[in-house]
Design a protein around this motif. Structure first.
Motif, PDB file in Angstrom:
ATOM      1  N   ILE A 128      -6.435  -4.854  -1.964  1.00 32.90           N
ATOM      2  CA  ILE A 128      -5.306  -4.323  -1.682  1.00 32.90           C
ATOM      3  C   ILE A 128      -4.928  -4.219  -0.216  1.00 32.90           C
ATOM      4  CG2 ILE A 128      -3.133  -2.569  -2.295  1.00 32.90           C
ATOM      5  CD1 ILE A 128      -4.536  -2.475  -5.034  1.00 32.90           C
ATOM      6  N   LYS A 129      -5.675  -3.339   0.300  1.00 34.99           N
ATOM      7  CA  LYS A 129      -5.682  -3.314   1.708  1.00 34.99           C
ATOM      8  C   LYS A 129      -5.980  -4.482   2.565  1.00 34.99           C
ATOM      9  CE  LYS A 129      -8.726   0.469   2.617  1.00 34.99           C
ATOM     10  NZ  LYS A 129      -9.008   1.296   3.365  1.00 34.99           N
ATOM     11  N   LEU A 160       1.035  -0.969  -9.209  1.00 34.68           N
ATOM     12  CA  LEU A 160       1.447   0.161  -8.031  1.00 34.68           C
ATOM     13  C   LEU A 160       1.471  -0.784  -6.636  1.00 34.68           C
ATOM     14  CD1 LEU A 160      -0.696   3.276  -8.563  1.00 34.68           C
ATOM     15  CD2 LEU A 160       1.778   2.941  -8.425  1.00 34.68           C
ATOM     16  N   SER A 161       0.761  -1.818  -6.755  1.00 36.89           N
ATOM     17  CA  SER A 161       1.086  -2.671  -5.466  1.00 36.89           C
ATOM     18  C   SER A 161       1.726  -3.839  -5.629  1.00 36.89           C
ATOM     19  CB  SER A 161      -0.513  -3.322  -5.158  1.00 36.89           C
ATOM     20  OG  SER A 161      -1.587  -2.247  -5.148  1.00 36.89           O
ATOM     21  N   HIS A 207      -8.998  -1.258  -4.292  1.00 37.43           N
ATOM     22  CA  HIS A 207      -8.490  -0.479  -3.081  1.00 37.43           C
ATOM     23  C   HIS A 207      -8.791  -1.152  -1.912  1.00 37.43           C
ATOM     24  CE1 HIS A 207      -7.096   3.556  -4.118  1.00 37.43           C
ATOM     25  NE2 HIS A 207      -8.038   3.608  -5.268  1.00 37.43           N
ATOM     26  N   VAL A 226       0.947  -1.173  -0.028  1.00 39.11           N
ATOM     27  CA  VAL A 226       0.019  -0.092  -0.011  1.00 39.11           C
ATOM     28  C   VAL A 226       0.857   1.195  -0.140  1.00 39.11           C
ATOM     29  CG1 VAL A 226      -1.811  -1.338   1.252  1.00 39.11           C
ATOM     30  CG2 VAL A 226      -0.254   0.039   2.355  1.00 39.11           C
ATOM     31  N   HIS A 227       0.462   2.377  -0.869  1.00 36.65           N
ATOM     32  CA  HIS A 227       1.259   3.708  -0.971  1.00 36.65           C
ATOM     33  C   HIS A 227       0.479   4.469  -0.005  1.00 36.65           C
ATOM     34  CE1 HIS A 227       4.497   2.142  -3.570  1.00 36.65           C
ATOM     35  NE2 HIS A 227       3.356   1.406  -4.264  1.00 36.65           N
ATOM     36  N   ASN A 228       0.422   4.420   1.217  1.00 31.83           N
ATOM     37  CA  ASN A 228      -0.604   5.531   2.065  1.00 31.83           C
ATOM     38  C   ASN A 228      -0.052   5.516   3.459  1.00 31.83           C
ATOM     39  OD1 ASN A 228      -2.408   6.907   3.340  1.00 31.83           O
ATOM     40  ND2 ASN A 228      -4.398   5.713   2.417  1.00 31.83           N
ATOM     41  N   MET A 263      -3.618  -0.580 -10.861  1.00 28.24           N
ATOM     42  CA  MET A 263      -3.710  -0.681  -9.672  1.00 28.24           C
ATOM     43  C   MET A 263      -2.583  -2.090  -9.057  1.00 28.24           C
ATOM     44  SD  MET A 263      -7.173   0.543  -8.482  1.00 28.24           S
ATOM     45  CE  MET A 263      -7.109   0.527  -6.659  1.00 28.24           C
ATOM     46  N   HIS A 321      -1.154   7.146   5.787  1.00 26.72           N
ATOM     47  CA  HIS A 321      -2.009   7.511   6.718  1.00 26.72           C
ATOM     48  C   HIS A 321      -2.595   6.383   7.088  1.00 26.72           C
ATOM     49  CE1 HIS A 321      -2.029  11.572   5.090  1.00 26.72           C
ATOM     50  NE2 HIS A 321      -2.169  11.271   4.061  1.00 26.72           N
ATOM     51  N   LEU A 322      -2.550   5.164   6.644  1.00 25.35           N
ATOM     52  CA  LEU A 322      -3.098   3.969   6.771  1.00 25.35           C
ATOM     53  C   LEU A 322      -2.949   3.585   8.419  1.00 25.35           C
ATOM     54  CD1 LEU A 322      -3.523   1.371   4.440  1.00 25.35           C
ATOM     55  CD2 LEU A 322      -5.290   2.663   5.168  1.00 25.35           C
TER      56      LEU A 322
END
Lengths: 312, 312
Positions: free
Chosen positions: B119-120, B256-257, B116, B17-19, B253, B21-22
Motif C-alpha cells: 500500500i505504501k 481501508l486503503s 502494509h 495511507v492513513h498515517n 486492509m 507520520h509517513l
C-alpha cells in the motif's frame, strides 16, 4: 508390541503427538514439506536428528547449515547442502549430521504449519531427545542493537504469558513456558564466547509487524509517538526485552510435544529510538549471524560433552 | 502544491495511507521488499500498475506473471522476469506492463506485512485506480475439488464477517467487506470462459491450518470426526464455501486503503471427505492454475474495454 510401544521402550524421550487419529492414516503426507511416510523413509533420513534450528528466512537457514557443518567439521567437500523440501517453496530444510535447519516464514500461522509437520516428522522418524531452537530477528526495547535475547517467557500484546489457539471456533489457552535450564545454558555459552551481549528476558509475540508492534511507519497509524512510547515502556516494565512474531506458538507447541525448546533472537534496532530498519546491510548481516554463532557454539559443546560421556 | 495535493488533483483514485507520520520520514524503507524511496524511483518502476495479484507461493506468482505476459502479448523474448525483490527472500515480486504479481507467504501476519508495504509502495508510486486480487488455494466445503470460489465475505472461525486487529494491546474490529461488483464481474468471466465451476460464497479465514480448520491429521487433535463434521456443517450453514488463511486481513486492509479487491481461491479438496492433500501433483497443479486463468481473463478483458474507451 506395536511401533508406539517400541518407541516408549527406547531410552530417550520421543517427540509426542497428541492425536489418536494419526495411527489410522495409511500414509501421512507432510504436504508443506513435500515429504510423506508413503514416499520417504523418514526414519532413515531423520532418525539421528538431535537439534532442530528454525528461523524465518530460507536463506538464513541455509547459511546456518553451512556454518554448523564447518563448526562440526562435517563440511561437504563440494559445499552442497541440498534442500530436503525442494519439491515445495513453502519451507526450506537442510541437514548436517544430527542438526536439522528449517525455515518457517513470518508469523504465528506460518510457523505453526511448519511445527505441526515437524513434530509429526520427528515422531514418524522415531527421533529421541531432540532440542528445538528458534534463531531469529526482533525489535529490542532499551537494548543496544545487536544484543541477543534468549527468551524467558513469550508474552502476548497485553504482556500475558499465554497463547490462544482457536479450535472448532473456541479459544483454548496454552502455556508459553520455555525450558529455563536451556536458556541458562545458552546464556553461559554466550559468556564463554564473549563476542556480543546476551540477555535473558521476556519476548512479546505479536500478530502484526506495524500496528501490532506500535510502529509509526505502516500504511495505517492511528496513534501518536507518545502513545507508542507509553506502550513500549509498559512492555519494558513487564519484562519485555524484544518483540517478534513466532515465539508464543513455538513455545506452546514444543511444550505440548515434550520438546526442549529455546528462542534466541538478535535485536536489529531499539524500538524506543525508531521503527525503520535503516542500518546498513553489513551491520544487519553481522547482527543476524549472532544467534547462529551462539547456537552453533551450544550444539558443538553438547556434542563434545556427549562424546566425552560415551568414551567414559 | 505538495505531492499529496498533486495526487488528489489527478483524475483516478489513489491508494490511501492513513498515517500522518509517513510524510515526516526522509526515506521510507520497505524493508521486506528490499525497496525504498531513497534507493528506488518507485514512480518510474511502479507508476503504471493497475492490477496487483497476490498469492502465497513465490513459484506460483512467478508462473502467474509468465502466464499473464503471454495472455497480454507482452512476453519477454528471453522469457526473463526478474524478481524485483531479489535483495530479500521474504517476498517475491514480478511485473509485466500494468500487472504486478507479489507473493505473501502463509497466514494473516505474513500477508499483512506485505500489504502494509504494498500500500505504501502504491502510494509513493502515485498509482491510481488499482485493483488487487488474491489468487490462492483453499479447502472446500461440499464443493467438487477444483471449484473456484470468489469470496463474498471473509468470516472468522465463528463465522462473523470481521477482522480483529490488535493495536497497542487493544483489539480494534475491522470490516472484511470486499467489492461485490468485482466479485460479480469475476463470476461473469468464469461463465464466459466455461472451463471450470466457479461460485460466489463466504470464505472462512483461520489462524491455523490444522486445529484451526478442524483437521484430524495435525500433531495435536483433541476432537472427534463427528466434532469436525458438525463444525464444518455449521460453517456451511453460515454460507462458508471454503477455508483459507489470509482473506480477512486482505479484505480489511484493501478496504481501508480504498483499493478495489477480490479473493479468488480454488478448492483443493472437500473437507467433509478428508483432510490430507492426497491428489496427485498434476491434478493439484491443474487446480492451482484456475484462479490464474480466471483473473488473467478478467485483466485482459478490462484492458481491452479500456483501450476501446480510449479509442472512442
Amino acid at each position: 508390541m506395536d511401533s508406539k510401544d517400541k518407541r516408549n521402550a527406547s531410552c530417550g524421550s520421543s517427540a509426542i503427538v497428541h492425536n489418536p487419529h494419526l495411527d489410522a492414516l495409511k500414509d501421512d503426507i507432510l504436504y508443506h514439506f513435500s515429504l510423506g511416510t508413503g514416499t520417504h523413509d523418514l526414519r532413515a533420513i531423520f532418525g539421528d536428528v538431535k537439534f532442530v534450528c528454525v528461523g524465518g528466512s530460507p536463506w538464513r537457514m541455509k547459511s546456518f547449515i553451512e556454518y554448523i557443518a564447518a563448526e562440526l567439521g562435517m563440511e561437504d567437500p563440494k559445499s552442497e547442502y541440498p534442500n530436503i523440501c525442494a519439491g515445495t517453496d513453502r519451507y526450506a530444510m537442510y541437514k548436517v549430521g544430527p542438526v536439522l535447519s528449517v525455515s518457517h516464514g513470518m508469523g504465528i500461522p506460518s510457523i505453526a504449519i511448519m511445527l505441526h509437520e515437524l513434530i509429526k516428522l520427528l515422531y514418524h522418524a522415531n527421533c529421541t531427545d531432540v532440542t528445538v531452537i528458534r534463531i531469529g530477528t526482533s525489535g529490542g526495547i532499551e537494548l543496544e542493537p545487536g544484543t541477543v535475547v534468549v527468551t524467558k517467557q513469550s508474552v502476548d500484546a497485553t504482556f500475558q504469558p499465554k497463547f490462544e489457539q482457536v479450535i472448532l471456533g473456541k479459544t483454548v489457552v496454552r502455556s508459553t513456558d520455555l525450558d529455563q535450564s536451556l536458556a541458562e545454558e545458552l546464556l553461559q555459552c554466550s559468556k564463554e564466547l564473549n563476542q556480543f551481549q546476551t540477555v535473558v528476558g521476556n519476548t512479546m509475540c505479536t500478530l502484526d509487524f506495524y500496528e501490532g508492534q506500535a510502529r509509526l511507519d505502516g500504511a495505517f497509524c492511528s496513534y501518536t509517538e507518545k502513545d507508542k512510547q507509553d506502550y513500549l515502556r509498559k512492555a519494558s516494565e513487564a519484562g519485555v526485552c524484544n518483540i517478534e512474531m513466532e515465539s508464543s506458538v513455538f513455545a506452546a507447541m514444543c511444550k505440548l510435544s515434550g520438546l526442549r525448546a529455546a528462542v534466541v533472537c538478535v535485536t536489529l534496532l531499539d524500538r524506543l529510538k525508531g521503527d525503520q530498519l535503516s542500518s546498513c546491510h553489513e551491520v544487519l548481516q553481522n547482527y543476524q549471524q549472532r544467534p547462529q554463532i551462539l547456537v552453533g557454539y551450544y550444539i558443538k559443546r553438547q556434542l563434545k560433552t556427549k562424546a566425552g560421556v560415551s568414551q567414559v
